[in-house]
Design a protein around this motif. Sequence first.
Motif, PDB file in Angstrom:
ATOM      1  N   ILE A 168       0.917  -1.070   0.013  1.00 58.78           N
ATOM      2  CA  ILE A 168       0.063  -0.062   0.017  1.00 58.78           C
ATOM      3  C   ILE A 168       0.930   1.251  -0.075  1.00 58.78           C
ATOM      4  O   ILE A 168       2.090   1.012   0.154  1.00 58.78           O
ATOM      5  CB  ILE A 168      -0.868   0.029   1.184  1.00 58.78           C
ATOM      6  CG1 ILE A 168      -0.297  -0.112   2.564  1.00 58.78           C
ATOM      7  CG2 ILE A 168      -1.798  -1.154   1.213  1.00 58.78           C
ATOM      8  CD1 ILE A 168      -0.998   0.009   3.684  1.00 58.78           C
ATOM      9  N   ALA A 169       0.321   2.399  -0.130  1.00 58.52           N
ATOM     10  CA  ALA A 169       0.934   3.744  -0.332  1.00 58.52           C
ATOM     11  C   ALA A 169       0.080   4.798   0.096  1.00 58.52           C
ATOM     12  O   ALA A 169      -1.207   4.664  -0.235  1.00 58.52           O
ATOM     13  CB  ALA A 169       1.636   4.010  -1.670  1.00 58.52           C
ATOM     14  N   GLY A 170       0.592   5.899   0.588  1.00 59.25           N
ATOM     15  CA  GLY A 170      -0.157   7.207   0.604  1.00 59.25           C
ATOM     16  C   GLY A 170      -0.188   7.270   1.906  1.00 59.25           C
ATOM     17  O   GLY A 170      -0.551   8.728   2.238  1.00 59.25           O
ATOM     18  N   CYS A 171      -0.813   6.586   2.577  1.00 60.95           N
ATOM     19  CA  CYS A 171      -1.217   7.057   4.281  1.00 60.95           C
ATOM     20  C   CYS A 171       0.047   7.276   4.929  1.00 60.95           C
ATOM     21  O   CYS A 171       1.132   6.986   4.930  1.00 60.95           O
ATOM     22  CB  CYS A 171      -2.066   5.822   5.066  1.00 60.95           C
ATOM     23  SG  CYS A 171      -0.994   4.521   5.305  1.00 60.95           S
ATOM     24  N   PRO A 172      -0.093   8.019   6.076  1.00 63.62           N
ATOM     25  CA  PRO A 172       0.963   8.277   6.959  1.00 63.62           C
ATOM     26  C   PRO A 172       1.467   7.193   7.613  1.00 63.62           C
ATOM     27  O   PRO A 172       0.697   6.203   8.000  1.00 63.62           O
ATOM     28  CB  PRO A 172       0.392   9.400   7.672  1.00 63.62           C
ATOM     29  CG  PRO A 172      -1.014   9.169   7.776  1.00 63.62           C
ATOM     30  CD  PRO A 172      -1.415   8.797   6.405  1.00 63.62           C
ATOM     31  N   ALA A 173       2.712   6.975   7.707  1.00 60.88           N
ATOM     32  CA  ALA A 173       3.510   5.881   8.536  1.00 60.88           C
ATOM     33  C   ALA A 173       4.768   6.270   8.931  1.00 60.88           C
ATOM     34  O   ALA A 173       5.517   7.026   8.585  1.00 60.88           O
ATOM     35  CB  ALA A 173       4.007   4.991   7.367  1.00 60.88           C
ATOM     36  N   PHE A 174       4.655   6.074  10.511  1.00 56.54           N
ATOM     37  CA  PHE A 174       5.785   6.310  11.307  1.00 56.54           C
ATOM     38  C   PHE A 174       6.122   5.505  12.411  1.00 56.54           C
ATOM     39  O   PHE A 174       5.261   4.803  12.667  1.00 56.54           O
ATOM     40  CB  PHE A 174       5.695   7.948  11.754  1.00 56.54           C
ATOM     41  CG  PHE A 174       4.634   8.124  12.531  1.00 56.54           C
ATOM     42  CD1 PHE A 174       4.497   8.161  13.895  1.00 56.54           C
ATOM     43  CD2 PHE A 174       3.418   8.573  11.632  1.00 56.54           C
ATOM     44  CE1 PHE A 174       3.490   8.453  14.552  1.00 56.54           C
ATOM     45  CE2 PHE A 174       2.181   8.824  12.296  1.00 56.54           C
ATOM     46  CZ  PHE A 174       2.219   8.590  13.964  1.00 56.54           C
ATOM     47  N   ASP A 175       7.265   5.703  12.910  1.00 56.41           N
ATOM     48  CA  ASP A 175       7.848   4.812  14.106  1.00 56.41           C
ATOM     49  C   ASP A 175       7.604   5.733  15.511  1.00 56.41           C
ATOM     50  O   ASP A 175       7.857   6.789  15.405  1.00 56.41           O
ATOM     51  CB  ASP A 175       9.022   4.265  14.046  1.00 56.41           C
ATOM     52  CG  ASP A 175       9.429   3.476  12.903  1.00 56.41           C
ATOM     53  OD1 ASP A 175       8.446   2.880  12.339  1.00 56.41           O
ATOM     54  OD2 ASP A 175      10.513   2.891  12.860  1.00 56.41           O
ATOM     55  N   VAL A 176       7.337   5.044  16.435  1.00 60.97           N
ATOM     56  CA  VAL A 176       7.347   5.778  17.756  1.00 60.97           C
ATOM     57  C   VAL A 176       8.203   4.907  18.524  1.00 60.97           C
ATOM     58  O   VAL A 176       8.560   3.739  18.655  1.00 60.97           O
ATOM     59  CB  VAL A 176       5.841   5.502  18.449  1.00 60.97           C
ATOM     60  CG1 VAL A 176       6.086   5.780  19.926  1.00 60.97           C
ATOM     61  CG2 VAL A 176       4.926   6.436  17.801  1.00 60.97           C
ATOM     62  N   GLN A 177       9.361   5.634  19.345  1.00 58.63           N
ATOM     63  CA  GLN A 177      10.528   5.141  20.104  1.00 58.63           C
ATOM     64  C   GLN A 177      10.204   5.518  21.565  1.00 58.63           C
ATOM     65  O   GLN A 177      10.530   6.827  21.809  1.00 58.63           O
ATOM     66  CB  GLN A 177      11.750   5.763  19.485  1.00 58.63           C
ATOM     67  CG  GLN A 177      12.928   4.719  19.447  1.00 58.63           C
ATOM     68  CD  GLN A 177      13.331   4.339  20.695  1.00 58.63           C
ATOM     69  OE1 GLN A 177      12.568   4.140  21.541  1.00 58.63           O
ATOM     70  NE2 GLN A 177      14.740   3.929  21.042  1.00 58.63           N
ATOM     71  N   ALA A 178       9.470   4.452  22.255  1.00 61.50           N
ATOM     72  CA  ALA A 178       9.416   4.971  23.691  1.00 61.50           C
ATOM     73  C   ALA A 178       9.882   3.582  24.442  1.00 61.50           C
ATOM     74  O   ALA A 178       9.210   3.211  25.312  1.00 61.50           O
ATOM     75  CB  ALA A 178       8.016   5.429  24.213  1.00 61.50           C
ATOM     76  N   VAL A 179      10.635   2.888  23.816  1.00 57.81           N
ATOM     77  CA  VAL A 179      11.162   1.491  24.217  1.00 57.81           C
ATOM     78  C   VAL A 179      10.061   0.631  24.668  1.00 57.81           C
ATOM     79  O   VAL A 179       8.981   0.323  23.839  1.00 57.81           O
ATOM     80  CB  VAL A 179      12.334   1.676  25.309  1.00 57.81           C
ATOM     81  CG1 VAL A 179      13.082   0.351  25.565  1.00 57.81           C
ATOM     82  CG2 VAL A 179      13.095   2.704  25.061  1.00 57.81           C
ATOM     83  N   CYS A 180       9.807   0.079  25.832  1.00 62.71           N
ATOM     84  CA  CYS A 180       8.819  -0.842  26.249  1.00 62.71           C
ATOM     85  C   CYS A 180       7.404  -0.379  26.492  1.00 62.71           C
ATOM     86  O   CYS A 180       6.506  -0.994  26.520  1.00 62.71           O
ATOM     87  CB  CYS A 180       9.548  -1.603  27.429  1.00 62.71           C
ATOM     88  SG  CYS A 180      11.058  -2.504  27.521  1.00 62.71           S
ATOM     89  N   SER A 181       7.533   0.960  26.330  1.00 59.61           N
ATOM     90  CA  SER A 181       6.246   1.546  26.564  1.00 59.61           C
ATOM     91  C   SER A 181       5.576   1.922  25.084  1.00 59.61           C
ATOM     92  O   SER A 181       4.558   2.578  25.010  1.00 59.61           O
ATOM     93  CB  SER A 181       6.259   2.938  27.368  1.00 59.61           C
ATOM     94  OG  SER A 181       6.870   2.722  28.424  1.00 59.61           O
ATOM     95  N   GLY A 182       6.383   1.848  24.037  1.00 65.57           N
ATOM     96  CA  GLY A 182       6.166   2.330  22.731  1.00 65.57           C
ATOM     97  C   GLY A 182       4.685   1.731  22.261  1.00 65.57           C
ATOM     98  O   GLY A 182       4.216   2.636  21.830  1.00 65.57           O
TER      99      GLY A 182
END
Length: 326
Positions: A108-122
């Motif tokens: 798929i393409a177009g939708c927002p996609a990003f990572d969250v870095q909060a370790v074990c609370s992520g």
Amino acid sequence: MTRPYSRITGTGSYLPPRRLSNADLVAELAAKGVETSDDWIVERTGIRARHFAAPDVACSDLALHAAQNALQAAGVEAKDIDLIIVATSTPDMVFPSSACILQNKLGIAGCPAFDVQAVCSGFVYALTVADAMIRTGTATKALVVGAEVFSRILDFSDRTTCVLFGDGAGAVVLEASDTPGILASDLHADGKHVGILCVPGHVSGGAASGHPLLKMDGPAVFKLAVGVLEDAARATLAKAGKTQEDIDWLVPHQANIRIMQSTAKRLKLSMDKVMVTVDQHGNTSAASIPLALDSGVRSGKIKKGETLMLEGVGGGFTWGAVLLNL
């Protein structure tokens, strides 16, 4: 028009095929001159086994399997997803995000996609962000994933940390709804505790510099974790106008059975109401809560309509909780 609520409509998980029992890991460590035992590991952590990914398997590969399982459970096609958030501390690359890589693998393409870095609370952080984006109309069908290959950042000469962690992924589909699903959340961080749980390394000049392996002060983490998990749970209940008697299941970060037992005791919850997978999965960081959630749903323990408290604590130091109706 009133803002929509958000509800989890499907869960999924994935564990890499290679399973190491404590006996397997003890034998591997002994060959490297590191002494430990099954009794020592179980007594201190409750862990009996964990899964390690193969060398050519990345975070996004684990995430893909978990995501596909969650999509199938929700009856949603990948093309209908309009938001992807991956919680991870072990991404495929420095950049782009594992979420973008996962998006491509889903076709798929177009939708927002990003990572969250909060370790074990992520995962708790990511779920809260997705809920907010759905409530504001930015998204209607979100894929929220926790995926980790923590075996890549372990110091196998340190028996106090290398026996704790494993690899895996868990995912949920979160959809806009006319009825409440996620009821309340509570997120926090305190950077002064950065030194008690960290990977103090980075990429510089084409090489890893610093100490690119996990370091942890176990007693300090334990002392901090139990207190903040209770506080976050109580704050979340208060926001939702609920009490601990309303909790059908506590689905905590699977760090250590002692932390989980202590948290349950402080909340006056029986361990019969706590989802426990740490014995078979080890600590899978951001993947541990969605892995435990999917395990509970697929085993039939956790049922539709029940009220769940999800909570996690991790390096940063970060912590938080989410209360939801399934």
